[in-house]
Design a protein around this motif. Structure first.
Motif, PDB file in Angstrom:
ATOM      1  N   SER A 123       0.814  -1.221   0.000  1.00  0.00           N
ATOM      2  CA  SER A 123       0.000   0.000   0.000  1.00  0.00           C
ATOM      3  C   SER A 123       0.851   1.276   0.000  1.00  0.00           C
ATOM      4  N   LEU A 124       1.904   1.276  -0.812  1.00  0.00           N
ATOM      5  CA  LEU A 124       2.747   2.455  -0.928  1.00  0.00           C
ATOM      6  C   LEU A 124       2.220   3.364  -2.039  1.00  0.00           C
ATOM      7  N   HIS A 125       2.481   4.648  -1.923  1.00  0.00           N
ATOM      8  CA  HIS A 125       1.962   5.634  -2.858  1.00  0.00           C
ATOM      9  C   HIS A 125       3.039   6.084  -3.847  1.00  0.00           C
ATOM     10  N   PHE A 126       2.640   6.255  -5.087  1.00  0.00           N
ATOM     11  CA  PHE A 126       3.552   6.640  -6.165  1.00  0.00           C
ATOM     12  C   PHE A 126       3.811   8.134  -6.143  1.00  0.00           C
ATOM     13  N   ALA A 131       9.842  10.003  -9.464  1.00  0.00           N
ATOM     14  CA  ALA A 131      10.060   9.100 -10.601  1.00  0.00           C
ATOM     15  C   ALA A 131      10.733   9.840 -11.751  1.00  0.00           C
ATOM     16  N   GLN A 132      10.269  11.056 -12.033  1.00  0.00           N
ATOM     17  CA  GLN A 132      10.879  11.859 -13.095  1.00  0.00           C
ATOM     18  C   GLN A 132      12.337  12.174 -12.773  1.00  0.00           C
ATOM     19  N   VAL A 165      10.431   6.603  -4.871  1.00  0.00           N
ATOM     20  CA  VAL A 165       9.376   6.654  -5.883  1.00  0.00           C
ATOM     21  C   VAL A 165       8.054   6.177  -5.273  1.00  0.00           C
ATOM     22  N   PHE A 166       8.141   5.255  -4.318  1.00  0.00           N
ATOM     23  CA  PHE A 166       6.951   4.747  -3.632  1.00  0.00           C
ATOM     24  C   PHE A 166       7.123   4.965  -2.127  1.00  0.00           C
ATOM     25  N   SER A 188      11.641   2.470  -2.659  1.00  0.00           N
ATOM     26  CA  SER A 188      10.512   2.586  -1.742  1.00  0.00           C
ATOM     27  C   SER A 188      10.947   2.919  -0.325  1.00  0.00           C
ATOM     28  N   ASN A 189      10.013   3.453   0.443  1.00  0.00           N
ATOM     29  CA  ASN A 189      10.213   3.769   1.856  1.00  0.00           C
ATOM     30  C   ASN A 189       8.864   3.643   2.551  1.00  0.00           C
ATOM     31  N   ASP A 190       8.772   2.789   3.546  1.00  0.00           N
ATOM     32  CA  ASP A 190       7.510   2.577   4.259  1.00  0.00           C
ATOM     33  C   ASP A 190       7.054   3.814   5.032  1.00  0.00           C
ATOM     34  N   CYS A 191       7.990   4.681   5.374  1.00  0.00           N
ATOM     35  CA  CYS A 191       7.716   5.768   6.305  1.00  0.00           C
ATOM     36  C   CYS A 191       7.115   6.988   5.614  1.00  0.00           C
ATOM     37  N   ALA A 192       6.118   7.591   6.264  1.00  0.00           N
ATOM     38  CA  ALA A 192       5.402   8.709   5.668  1.00  0.00           C
ATOM     39  C   ALA A 192       6.195   9.998   5.690  1.00  0.00           C
ATOM     40  N   HIS A 193       6.904  10.273   6.776  1.00  0.00           N
ATOM     41  CA  HIS A 193       7.638  11.540   6.899  1.00  0.00           C
ATOM     42  C   HIS A 193       8.895  11.495   6.053  1.00  0.00           C
TER      43      HIS A 193
END
Length: 318
Positions: A123-126, A131-132, A165-166, A188-193
């Motif tokens: 459930s990670l956000h792009f 990405a660019q 990127v995620f 990717s990184n699980d952490c929001a901050h």
């Protein structure tokens, strides 16, 4: 594919220790390298050419590694992520004289789809902007530049080197995935901050790195080479003594009480220049590219050595 503790690697970059795989010939270096792993056999070529031009590339570097304008690309939609990266990598390989073969785009597309599937499963956000930036600096602007200039394109474009990127939603103090495959972990990184990373050494929770600079002789790494902080200006974390030591220049004394500047190697107690491609070497630390193969320093175009998504971002997987 080997698995790694991504947060340790990310924090190690901050200490200045991870890239310096040849700073000493001690067991500390070889242990770190073997834990991180390698990407496997990759095509190599000493032939390079100009970067490709297309509707998505304004300009890019060339085989000499000279700085150039940072290309602009069209926004990357989430469902285009895998295809856009695969196509760009294979086009650049061909332009640099090291084509990945007829299956190049298909192979890379599958690898980037696996990265994206990890993001979906967790459930990670792009982040389209990241990405660019990653596509431009790691592929297009890097062009045919060599291993010895691995990080150059990122700094020149003024972008965040390790933006994810995620990204996930785990708050500071929240639980995070402490072990992830290297390709997925690179993007990717699980952490929001934005300042948080997964503390995998102990708590498996999200939190910031202690940004207070460490002082001379402060302990900066554990005996297992997990970073404990960032050494202050003019200091680097010694892989031998595990404390912050002064950075010294060519001809100056070095060892566990001082570390050489980036392009220098500590040998026989003094800082000496690292060696260019083709020069004889006994270990990777002898070389500007930090790669010794068959008794000679290798310094190939980075893109020729890329055979997995993480290779674009981590020099130690090339």
């Amino acid at each position: 594919m080997q698995r790694l503790v991504v947060a340790i690697v990310g924090a190690a970059w901050l200490t200045g220790c991870a890239p310096e795989t040849g700073e000493s010939e001690s067991g500390a270096t070889s242990t770190t390298t073997s834990t991180m792993g390698t990407s496997g056999d990759a095509p190599t070529s000493s032939t390079s050419g100009d970067a490709p031009t297309s509707s998505t590339t304004a300009s890019s570097g060339d085989s000499t590694g000279e700085p150039a304008m940072c290309p602009e690309v069209e926004p990357i939609a989430e469902d285009e992520f895998a295809a856009r990266f695969a196509e760009a990598i294979c086009a650049q390989k061909e332009a640099c004289g090291c084509s990945g073969g007829f299956a190049c785009a298909g192979t890379f597309k599958q690898q980037f789809e696996a990265v994206q599937q990890y993001a979906i499963d967790n459930s990670l956000h792009f982040d389209p902007e990241c990405a660019q930036q990653t596509l431009v600096s790691a592929v297009l602007h890097r062009a045919c530049r060599l291993e010895s200039d691995f990080e150059g394109p990122f700094a020149e474009c003024g972008w965040v080197y390790d933006c994810p990127v995620f990204r996930g939603d785990a708050p500071t103090g929240g639980a995070c995935d402490g072990e992830v495959e290297v390709d997925a972990g690179a993007y990717s990184n699980d952490c929001a901050h934005e300042d948080d990373y997964c503390h995998t050494i102990d708590t498996l929770t999200c939190g910031p790195t202690d940004s207070t600079p460490l002082e001379l002789d402060d302990t900066c790494m554990t005996p297992e080479f997990a970073p404990l902080g960032i050494c202050g200006e003019g200091l680097r974390c010694s892989l031998e003594s595990l404390v912050c030591v002064p950075v010294v220049g060519e001809g100056e004394a070095c060892g566990d009480f001082a570390m050489c500047d980036v392009d220098l190697l500590c040998e026989v107690g003094a800082c000496q220049p690292r060696r260019p491609a083709g020069d004889a070497c006994e270990h990777s630390g002898h070389c500007l590219s930090l790669t010794c193969e068959g008794g000679a320093c290798r310094d190939e175009p980075v893109i020729c050595l890329v055979d997995s998504p993480s290779d674009l971002l981590f020099s130690w997987t090339l």
